[in-house]
Enzyme design. Structure first.
Site, PDB file in Angstrom:
ATOM      1  N   LYS A 171       0.870  -1.183   0.000  1.00 41.05           N
ATOM      2  CA  LYS A 171       0.000   0.000   0.000  1.00 41.05           C
ATOM      3  C   LYS A 171       0.902   1.227   0.000  1.00 41.05           C
ATOM      4  O   LYS A 171       1.439   1.640   1.029  1.00 41.05           O
ATOM      5  CB  LYS A 171      -0.915   0.051   1.226  1.00 41.05           C
ATOM      6  CG  LYS A 171      -1.964   1.156   1.043  1.00 41.05           C
ATOM      7  CD  LYS A 171      -2.501   1.734   2.338  1.00 41.05           C
ATOM      8  CE  LYS A 171      -1.637   2.815   2.924  1.00 41.05           C
ATOM      9  NZ  LYS A 171      -1.496   4.026   2.112  1.00 41.05           N
ATOM     10  N   GLU A 246      10.136   1.754  10.377  1.00 36.95           N
ATOM     11  CA  GLU A 246      11.147   2.770  10.044  1.00 36.95           C
ATOM     12  C   GLU A 246      10.447   4.110  10.202  1.00 36.95           C
ATOM     13  O   GLU A 246       9.590   4.461   9.386  1.00 36.95           O
ATOM     14  CB  GLU A 246      11.630   2.613   8.593  1.00 36.95           C
ATOM     15  CG  GLU A 246      12.286   1.289   8.278  1.00 36.95           C
ATOM     16  CD  GLU A 246      13.635   1.108   8.930  1.00 36.95           C
ATOM     17  OE1 GLU A 246      14.212   2.099   9.423  1.00 36.95           O
ATOM     18  OE2 GLU A 246      14.104  -0.039   8.975  1.00 36.95           O
TER      19      GLU A 246
HETATM   20  P1  NAD Z   1       2.477   8.756   7.458  1.00 39.20           P
HETATM   21  O1  NAD Z   1       2.787   7.976   8.662  1.00 39.20           O
HETATM   22  O2  NAD Z   1       1.380   9.738   7.517  1.00 39.20           O
HETATM   23  O3  NAD Z   1       2.095   7.781   6.261  1.00 39.20           O
HETATM   24  C1  NAD Z   1       2.944   6.727   5.846  1.00 39.20           C
HETATM   25  C2  NAD Z   1       2.099   5.609   5.285  1.00 39.20           C
HETATM   26  O4  NAD Z   1       1.307   5.069   6.326  1.00 39.20           O
HETATM   27  C3  NAD Z   1       1.121   6.037   4.202  1.00 39.20           C
HETATM   28  O5  NAD Z   1       1.032   4.995   3.257  1.00 39.20           O
HETATM   29  C4  NAD Z   1      -0.184   6.195   4.963  1.00 39.20           C
HETATM   30  O6  NAD Z   1      -1.325   6.010   4.177  1.00 39.20           O
HETATM   31  C5  NAD Z   1      -0.061   5.071   5.987  1.00 39.20           C
HETATM   32  N1  NAD Z   1      -0.808   5.269   7.220  1.00 39.20           N
HETATM   33  C6  NAD Z   1      -1.101   6.428   7.844  1.00 39.20           C
HETATM   34  N2  NAD Z   1      -1.813   6.170   8.969  1.00 39.20           N
HETATM   35  C7  NAD Z   1      -1.951   4.824   9.049  1.00 39.20           C
HETATM   36  C8  NAD Z   1      -2.591   3.947   9.973  1.00 39.20           C
HETATM   37  N3  NAD Z   1      -3.222   4.414  11.044  1.00 39.20           N
HETATM   38  N4  NAD Z   1      -2.548   2.622   9.745  1.00 39.20           N
HETATM   39  C9  NAD Z   1      -1.901   2.126   8.670  1.00 39.20           C
HETATM   40  N5  NAD Z   1      -1.295   2.909   7.746  1.00 39.20           N
HETATM   41  C10 NAD Z   1      -1.308   4.241   7.943  1.00 39.20           C
HETATM   42  O7  NAD Z   1       3.849   9.388   7.025  1.00 39.20           O
HETATM   43  P2  NAD Z   1       4.180  10.273   5.760  1.00 39.20           P
HETATM   44  O8  NAD Z   1       3.683  11.640   6.073  1.00 39.20           O
HETATM   45  O9  NAD Z   1       3.739   9.629   4.490  1.00 39.20           O
HETATM   46  O10 NAD Z   1       5.786  10.201   5.738  1.00 39.20           O
HETATM   47  C11 NAD Z   1       6.571  11.028   6.492  1.00 39.20           C
HETATM   48  C12 NAD Z   1       7.106  10.304   7.709  1.00 39.20           C
HETATM   49  O11 NAD Z   1       7.826   9.139   7.329  1.00 39.20           O
HETATM   50  C13 NAD Z   1       8.096  11.126   8.467  1.00 39.20           C
HETATM   51  O12 NAD Z   1       7.840  11.060   9.846  1.00 39.20           O
HETATM   52  C14 NAD Z   1       9.434  10.483   8.156  1.00 39.20           C
HETATM   53  O13 NAD Z   1      10.420  10.685   9.091  1.00 39.20           O
HETATM   54  C15 NAD Z   1       9.060   9.062   8.007  1.00 39.20           C
HETATM   55  N6  NAD Z   1      10.051   8.327   7.205  1.00 39.20           N
HETATM   56  C16 NAD Z   1      10.876   7.423   7.826  1.00 39.20           C
HETATM   57  C17 NAD Z   1      11.832   6.729   7.107  1.00 39.20           C
HETATM   58  C18 NAD Z   1      12.736   5.740   7.777  1.00 39.20           C
HETATM   59  O14 NAD Z   1      13.218   4.844   7.124  1.00 39.20           O
HETATM   60  N7  NAD Z   1      12.974   5.835   9.070  1.00 39.20           N
HETATM   61  C19 NAD Z   1      11.944   6.933   5.739  1.00 39.20           C
HETATM   62  C20 NAD Z   1      11.100   7.833   5.132  1.00 39.20           C
HETATM   63  C21 NAD Z   1      10.140   8.518   5.882  1.00 39.20           C
END
Ligand code: NAD
Length: 476
Positions: A171, A246
């Site tokens: 997803k 992550e």
């Molecule tokens: P997000 O957590 O809002 O979304 C990430 C993914 O999770 C999306 O596909 C979203 O649809 C899904 N999602 C959101 N809520 C969910 C839930 N309750 N249950 C299941 N899935 C859910 O994050 P974002 O805004 O897309 O990305 C930015 C974040 O990602 C930042 O905090 C960044 O630091 C982190 N990030 C971490 C790494 C790493 O490897 N540590 C790499 C890239 C980004």
């Protein structure tokens, strides 16, 4: 050719069970650039069922067969790299040159890294003369990915899962889903058997949550915010599935007095890279007091010299941030920095001059930041740098570790002894020193609230495996 509103399930492009469309916004101009579907329970169930049905035969295929398919995937990926670069540039605003070199390049680089690691990978290991340890695929894996490095994240999950014999449901982020759709096309073109790789678009509360609680999903591999990581962990607890996370970061970059001016400009560039939207961005610049004034001046000037513009512009610059929500969040946090008394030395609220449409943020530097301020504690996820002075090595380490996160920290000094000594004391999954990038296949992941897994290469393959001990494999 797939339609953007379709999902890839059991080797075919299919319409959603119930139509529910969602517009993808190009952050460079705020226009709708594509329309996708958001899946529901029936689509999630169909994708999980396909992955479950494919698992018994896929998990028994030979390593040689899987390697051949991965090599074919690499060939397809490289031949369609320009499509991928254009898709990511449009959906999340990466400047086109950067999208080609870094965003798209990260996918093929990790894929090559996995192929190399997998070639030498042993699933059956001798433990004693009579006992074997067998590494076996965990089963059906749900892969939930973010928008900021779309292909980097998808490849880091889908490739090792499939290489080790798992089957998957991906997803992608609904904010940047075009690269995920394209990746599904690549998988199809490479010839993976039906059901091994499935892709359903959707949002977090829908498909994301449905995958997290699904009884037929054995593991969730998630990259994204700590907020969603917590929700997924709780949702997954009832079925006790494995959860690999992550998450975010608030990396410290320790600039010692002997680092030199080049390290100062590097520090600013590294923070602003990808418009500050990297979990491993060095957003807290810790500067030794004797060079503090000079460093503030250099990084502020670098921020002012950083060109901001549309993703389609060629040449070195930074693009917009991904969405209106991110733009608003970043503007709010810049205002918080001003209100809590940090010294604004470059950038600030509002768009850069001449850019009235698109989610453009001014590269911003705050000096005289205290590590307890919100701008030093919250992951801003925009081009905003907080500069903090320090007097001693011990104090620098203490400030660096004083954060709930632990993804990547940075050290700048030519002093080998000091660099190694400090690196050992930093509580993070990675320590990047003197601008030296990590090797292909290096383990990527965090300590503390930055997560609990490792991605890439050998460690990334092992994430998707169960460990089975068998006694009496050979007679004593
Ligand atoms: P997000 O957590 O809002 O979304 C990430 C993914 O999770 C999306 O596909 C979203 O649809 C899904 N999602 C959101 N809520 C969910 C839930 N309750 N249950 C299941 N899935 C859910 O994050 P974002 O805004 O897309 O990305 C930015 C974040 O990602 C930042 O905090 C960044 O630091 C982190 N990030 C971490 C790494 C790493 O490897 N540590 C790499 C890239 C980004």
């Amino acid at each position: 050719m797939a339609k953007n509103t379709q999902f890839y399930i059991n080797g075919a492009w299919v319409d959603p069970a119930v139509a529910n469309t969602f517009d993808v916004i190009n952050p460079s101009d705020e226009e709708v650039c594509a329309t996708i579907s958001l899946g529901g329970q029936a689509d999630t169930d169909a994708a999980v069922a396909a992955a479950k049905a494919a698992f018994p035969s896929w998990s028994q295929t030979s390593k040689a067969d899987r390697l051949a398919l991965l090599k074919k995937l690499l060939e397809v990926y490289k031949s369609r790299a320009e499509e991928m670069a254009q898709a990511m540039s449009m959906e999340m605003g990466a400047p086109i040159d950067m999208s080609r070199a870094n965003q798209t390049g990260a996918g093929s680089w990790h894929l090559e890294g996995f192929i190399k690691a997998f070639e030498g990978f042993e699933f059956d290991r001798d433990y004693t003369a009579t006992e074997k340890t067998l590494l076996e695929p965990i089963g059906v894996c749900a892969l939930i990915t973010p928008w900021n490095w779309p292909m980097n994240q998808i490849v880091l999950k889908a490739v090792p899962a499939i290489a080790t014999g798992c089957t998957v449901v991906l997803k992608p982020s609904e904010i940047a889903p075009l690269s995920g759709l394209l990746f599904a096309e690549f998988m199809h073109e490479a010839g993976f058997p039906a059901g091994v790789f499935n892709m359903v678009n959707g949002d977090g509360v829908g498909v994301g949550s449905q995958l997290s609680v699904h009884p037929d999903v054995d593991m969730v591999s998630f990259t994204g915010s700590s907020r969603a990581g917590i929700l997924i962990s709780k949702a997954a607890a009832d079925t006790l599935k494995r959860v690999s996370l992550e998450l975010g970061g608030k990396g410290a970059n320790i600039l010692f007095a002997d680092a030199g001016e080049k390290a100062m400009t590097y520090s600013a560039d590294r923070c602003f890279r990808n418009t500050g939207q990297s979990c491993n961005a060095p957003t807290r610049l810790l500067v030794e007091r004797s060079i503090y004034d000079q460093a503030v001046e250099v990084v502020a000037q670098r921020a002012k010299d950083t060109h901001v513009g549309p993703a389609s512009d060629e040449g070195k610059h930074i693009g917009p941030v991904v969405s209106e929500a991110q733009f608003d969040k970043i503007q709010g946090l810049i205002q918080v920095g001003i209100d809590e008394g940090a010294k604004l030395v470059a950038g600030g609220t509002g768009r850069p001059d001449g850019l009235n449409r698109g989610y453009y943020v001014k590269p911003t530097v705050f000096a005289d930041v205290n590590n307890q301020m919100e701008i030093a504690r919250t992951e801003i996820f925009g081009p905003v740098l907080a500069v903090i002075p320090f007097d001693t090595e011990e104090e620098a380490i203490e400030i660096a570790n004083d954060t709930p996160y632990g993804l990547t920290n940075y050290i700048q000094t030519p002093d080998d002894e000091k660099r190694r000594r400090v690196a050992r004391q930093l509580r993070s999954g990675m320590v990047e020193t003197n601008g030296q990038g990590f090797a292909q296949g290096s383990p990527f992941g965090g300590y503390k609230q930055s997560g609990n897994g490792r991605e890439g290469g050998l460690y990334g393959l092992e994430e998707f495996l169960e460990v089975k001990a068998v006694s009496g494999w050979t007679k004593a």
